[in-house]
Scaffold this motif. Structure first.
Motif, PDB file in Angstrom:
ATOM      1  N   VAL A  12       1.926   2.533   8.605  1.00  0.00           N
ATOM      2  CA  VAL A  12       1.272   1.261   8.343  1.00  0.00           C
ATOM      3  C   VAL A  12       2.365   0.227   8.077  1.00  0.00           C
ATOM      4  CG1 VAL A  12      -0.274  -0.010   6.822  1.00  0.00           C
ATOM      5  CG2 VAL A  12      -0.787   2.379   7.401  1.00  0.00           C
ATOM      6  N   VAL A  13       2.348  -0.846   8.857  1.00  0.00           N
ATOM      7  CA  VAL A  13       3.348  -1.906   8.715  1.00  0.00           C
ATOM      8  C   VAL A  13       2.841  -2.986   7.766  1.00  0.00           C
ATOM      9  CG1 VAL A  13       4.647  -3.694   9.944  1.00  0.00           C
ATOM     10  CG2 VAL A  13       4.247  -1.465  11.021  1.00  0.00           C
ATOM     11  N   SER A  14       1.575  -3.352   7.923  1.00  0.00           N
ATOM     12  CA  SER A  14       1.002  -4.381   7.055  1.00  0.00           C
ATOM     13  C   SER A  14      -0.515  -4.270   7.046  1.00  0.00           C
ATOM     14  CB  SER A  14       1.424  -5.783   7.516  1.00  0.00           C
ATOM     15  OG  SER A  14       0.925  -6.047   8.807  1.00  0.00           O
ATOM     16  N   LEU A  15      -1.130  -4.905   6.058  1.00  0.00           N
ATOM     17  CA  LEU A  15      -2.581  -4.906   5.892  1.00  0.00           C
ATOM     18  C   LEU A  15      -3.062  -6.349   5.814  1.00  0.00           C
ATOM     19  CD1 LEU A  15      -1.213  -2.541   3.984  1.00  0.00           C
ATOM     20  CD2 LEU A  15      -3.558  -2.095   3.383  1.00  0.00           C
ATOM     21  N   GLU A  16      -4.262  -6.588   6.361  1.00  0.00           N
ATOM     22  CA  GLU A  16      -4.871  -7.912   6.283  1.00  0.00           C
ATOM     23  C   GLU A  16      -6.311  -7.739   5.803  1.00  0.00           C
ATOM     24  OE1 GLU A  16      -4.750  -9.203  10.313  1.00  0.00           O
ATOM     25  OE2 GLU A  16      -2.563  -9.292  10.400  1.00  0.00           O
ATOM     26  N   LYS A  17      -6.646  -8.365   4.686  1.00  0.00           N
ATOM     27  CA  LYS A  17      -8.010  -8.294   4.172  1.00  0.00           C
ATOM     28  C   LYS A  17      -8.809  -9.449   4.747  1.00  0.00           C
ATOM     29  CE  LYS A  17     -10.455  -7.191  -0.097  1.00  0.00           C
ATOM     30  NZ  LYS A  17     -11.324  -6.267   0.559  1.00  0.00           N
ATOM     31  N   ASN A  18      -9.951  -9.136   5.360  1.00  0.00           N
ATOM     32  CA  ASN A  18     -10.832 -10.133   5.952  1.00  0.00           C
ATOM     33  C   ASN A  18     -12.235  -9.907   5.413  1.00  0.00           C
ATOM     34  OD1 ASN A  18      -8.736 -11.009   7.870  1.00  0.00           O
ATOM     35  ND2 ASN A  18      -9.068  -8.998   8.773  1.00  0.00           N
ATOM     36  N   GLY A  19     -12.600 -10.615   4.352  1.00  0.00           N
ATOM     37  CA  GLY A  19     -13.886 -10.363   3.702  1.00  0.00           C
ATOM     38  C   GLY A  19     -13.894  -8.957   3.131  1.00  0.00           C
ATOM     39  N   SER A  23      -7.789  -4.894   8.019  1.00  0.00           N
ATOM     40  CA  SER A  23      -7.109  -4.607   9.279  1.00  0.00           C
ATOM     41  C   SER A  23      -5.736  -4.023   8.969  1.00  0.00           C
ATOM     42  CB  SER A  23      -6.960  -5.876  10.118  1.00  0.00           C
ATOM     43  OG  SER A  23      -8.226  -6.371  10.509  1.00  0.00           O
ATOM     44  N   PHE A  24      -5.351  -3.034   9.753  1.00  0.00           N
ATOM     45  CA  PHE A  24      -4.073  -2.343   9.556  1.00  0.00           C
ATOM     46  C   PHE A  24      -3.233  -2.485  10.821  1.00  0.00           C
ATOM     47  CE2 PHE A  24      -7.338  -0.073   7.156  1.00  0.00           C
ATOM     48  CZ  PHE A  24      -6.787   0.031   5.895  1.00  0.00           C
ATOM     49  N   TRP A  25      -1.989  -2.945  10.650  1.00  0.00           N
ATOM     50  CA  TRP A  25      -1.026  -2.914  11.744  1.00  0.00           C
ATOM     51  C   TRP A  25      -0.252  -1.608  11.640  1.00  0.00           C
ATOM     52  CZ3 TRP A  25      -0.553  -5.686  16.048  1.00  0.00           C
ATOM     53  CH2 TRP A  25      -1.181  -6.944  16.104  1.00  0.00           C
ATOM     54  N   ILE A  26      -0.235  -0.844  12.736  1.00  0.00           N
ATOM     55  CA  ILE A  26       0.407   0.468  12.779  1.00  0.00           C
ATOM     56  C   ILE A  26       1.538   0.422  13.799  1.00  0.00           C
ATOM     57  CG2 ILE A  26       0.038   2.951  13.129  1.00  0.00           C
ATOM     58  CD1 ILE A  26      -1.841   1.889  10.989  1.00  0.00           C
ATOM     59  N   ALA A  27       2.702   0.914  13.418  1.00  0.00           N
ATOM     60  CA  ALA A  27       3.827   1.078  14.353  1.00  0.00           C
ATOM     61  C   ALA A  27       3.950   2.555  14.690  1.00  0.00           C
ATOM     62  CB  ALA A  27       5.122   0.561  13.726  1.00  0.00           C
ATOM     63  N   SER A  28       4.022   2.868  15.977  1.00  0.00           N
ATOM     64  CA  SER A  28       4.118   4.274  16.384  1.00  0.00           C
ATOM     65  C   SER A  28       4.721   4.375  17.784  1.00  0.00           C
ATOM     66  CB  SER A  28       2.736   4.930  16.380  1.00  0.00           C
ATOM     67  OG  SER A  28       2.009   4.557  17.544  1.00  0.00           O
ATOM     68  N   ALA A  61     -10.998  -1.620   9.712  1.00  0.00           N
ATOM     69  CA  ALA A  61     -11.988  -0.743   9.066  1.00  0.00           C
ATOM     70  C   ALA A  61     -12.986  -1.611   8.314  1.00  0.00           C
ATOM     71  CB  ALA A  61     -11.293   0.222   8.110  1.00  0.00           C
ATOM     72  N   ILE A  62     -14.267  -1.360   8.554  1.00  0.00           N
ATOM     73  CA  ILE A  62     -15.311  -2.095   7.845  1.00  0.00           C
ATOM     74  C   ILE A  62     -15.579  -1.432   6.500  1.00  0.00           C
ATOM     75  CG2 ILE A  62     -16.345  -2.947   9.990  1.00  0.00           C
ATOM     76  CD1 ILE A  62     -18.552  -0.818   9.634  1.00  0.00           C
ATOM     77  N   SER A  72      -8.915   3.184   2.143  1.00  0.00           N
ATOM     78  CA  SER A  72      -8.720   2.221   1.048  1.00  0.00           C
ATOM     79  C   SER A  72      -7.472   2.546   0.222  1.00  0.00           C
ATOM     80  CB  SER A  72      -9.951   2.181   0.142  1.00  0.00           C
ATOM     81  OG  SER A  72     -10.190   3.452  -0.435  1.00  0.00           O
ATOM     82  N   HIS A  73      -6.915   3.754   0.404  1.00  0.00           N
ATOM     83  CA  HIS A  73      -5.691   4.153  -0.294  1.00  0.00           C
ATOM     84  C   HIS A  73      -4.430   3.776   0.491  1.00  0.00           C
ATOM     85  CE1 HIS A  73      -7.711   6.802  -3.326  1.00  0.00           C
ATOM     86  NE2 HIS A  73      -8.613   6.883  -2.368  1.00  0.00           N
ATOM     87  N   TRP A  74      -4.602   3.375   1.752  1.00  0.00           N
ATOM     88  CA  TRP A  74      -3.436   3.079   2.586  1.00  0.00           C
ATOM     89  C   TRP A  74      -2.679   1.862   2.075  1.00  0.00           C
ATOM     90  CZ3 TRP A  74      -4.949   3.563   8.480  1.00  0.00           C
ATOM     91  CH2 TRP A  74      -5.360   4.871   8.740  1.00  0.00           C
TER      92      TRP A  74
END
Length: 196
Positions: A12-19, A23-28, A61-62, A72-74
């Motif tokens: 996981v590179v970063s997280l964005e909370k939208n309401g 959203s999770f940005w993943i590098a792989s 993820a909704i 939610s732990h990520w």
């Protein structure tokens, strides 16, 4: 549909909370090969790729998914198992995995042996009827065999290759993992209930 044979691990590179969504940005290593709208298993959770960037992809993820899984732990740097949908032209090396998490479980024991590892996971007792000795189970999307089953826990044994190439290496006591029980067992249990 997946097999539980992990294709790659990502971070996981970063997280964005939208309401209520995250959203999770993943590098792989496989992010560059993905397409928007493609279904990919992330720690056993089927998520849709909704954005792409250089060597990264984004999934969202909704609230319902966040409640029923460990997403939610990520945090940034969380290691995640990745598997693209199975191709219908080859062997099924694991077992049928849908990417629909049934519940979470907590690691209550991690034991390093000579050349392997054993983990014990505690599950809600209401799911105990869905596991059998030497049956298949998906832990964070990885197809494993469960044994030493009790009324609310089970063990899995991990070989060195699986330990080195999946996120199981990050699991310690008190780590929360995603669990999907064998789909065939769930259908059998449903038929049994309907006969009552």
């Amino acid at each position: 549909m997946f097999t539980g044979i992990i294709e790659s691990i990502g971070k996981v590179v970063s997280l964005e909370k939208n309401g209520s969504n995250i959203s999770f940005w993943i590098a792989s290593p496989i992010s560059g090969e993905l397409k928007i709208d493609q279904s990919v298993s992330h720690e056993g959770v089927c998520l849709t790729v909704d954005q792409l960037a250089s060597g990264q992809h984004r999934v969202t993820a909704i609230e319902e998914t966040l409640k029923k899984t460990n997403l939610s732990h990520w945090q940034s740097d969380t290691v995640v198992n990745l598997e693209r949908c199975m191709l219908m032209n080859g062997r099924l090396d694991g077992h049928i995995v849908q990417g629909h998490v049934d519940c979470t479980a907590t690691c209550i024991e991690r034991k390093e042996l000579s050349g392997s590892w054993e983990f014990r996971f505690q599950i809600p007792e209401s799911y105990a009827h869905l596991i059998i000795e030497k049956g298949s189970i998906s832990v964070n999307g990885t197809s494993l065999t469960c044994f030493d089953i009790t009324h609310n826990s089970f063990k899995v044994a991990i070989i060195p290759y699986t330990f080195e190439h999946t996120s199981i290496q990050e699991v310690k006591e008190d780590t929360v993992v995603n669990i999907e029980f064998d789909i065939l067992g769930k259908y059998i249990e449903r038929m049994r209930q309907m006969r009552k």
